[in-house]
Design a protein around this motif. Sequence first.
Motif, mmCIF file in Angstrom:
data_model
loop_
_atom_site.group_PDB
_atom_site.id
_atom_site.type_symbol
_atom_site.label_atom_id
_atom_site.label_comp_id
_atom_site.label_asym_id
_atom_site.label_seq_id
_atom_site.Cartn_x
_atom_site.Cartn_y
_atom_site.Cartn_z
ATOM 1 N N THR A 94 -2.786 -4.638 7.620
ATOM 2 C CA THR A 94 -4.181 -4.219 7.789
ATOM 3 C C THR A 94 -5.053 -5.403 8.201
ATOM 4 O O THR A 94 -5.887 -5.289 9.107
ATOM 5 N N ALA A 95 -4.860 -6.550 7.552
ATOM 6 C CA ALA A 95 -5.633 -7.752 7.891
ATOM 7 C C ALA A 95 -5.330 -8.208 9.314
ATOM 8 O O ALA A 95 -6.231 -8.606 10.054
ATOM 9 N N GLU A 96 -4.070 -8.131 9.727
ATOM 10 C CA GLU A 96 -3.700 -8.525 11.091
ATOM 11 C C GLU A 96 -4.299 -7.576 12.120
ATOM 12 O O GLU A 96 -4.739 -8.009 13.190
ATOM 13 N N ASP A 97 -4.317 -6.281 11.813
ATOM 14 C CA ASP A 97 -4.939 -5.310 12.729
ATOM 15 C C ASP A 97 -6.435 -5.590 12.890
ATOM 16 O O ASP A 97 -6.976 -5.544 13.996
ATOM 17 N N THR A 98 -7.080 -5.881 11.776
ATOM 18 C CA THR A 98 -8.514 -6.202 11.814
ATOM 19 C C THR A 98 -8.755 -7.461 12.638
ATOM 20 O O THR A 98 -9.682 -7.509 13.456
#
Length: 111
Positions: A94-98
């Motif tokens: 999720t952090a990488e997608d953001t």
Amino acid sequence: MSSDTYRSYTASERRQRARAVFGGVRQAVADADTSRHAREIDRIDARAEERGARELAAMQRQLEKDRRAVADAKTTVRTCDRSGREAAKKAQRTAEDTLRRTERAARKLGL
């Protein structure tokens, strides 16, 4: 006008600037004074440049925040026990997608 300066125009400012450019061209063709239109364009450009600088600064802060979040998530994955590993990996994705979304937006601004 520097080409490496980011300006953020509102829709209203775009219309006003287009009107001022058109008026200046008409005055120039008529061999009349165009200084009024030039001042209007400069005023609009200055406001857009200030707004653009604020937007760039905010984007840089957001980019740094998202990079830190990815680093924190990776550290959490590396240091967690087996029971929380799947949740930590999901948080990392999720952090990488953001971060990817933020980087894409930053590239559009020229960062």
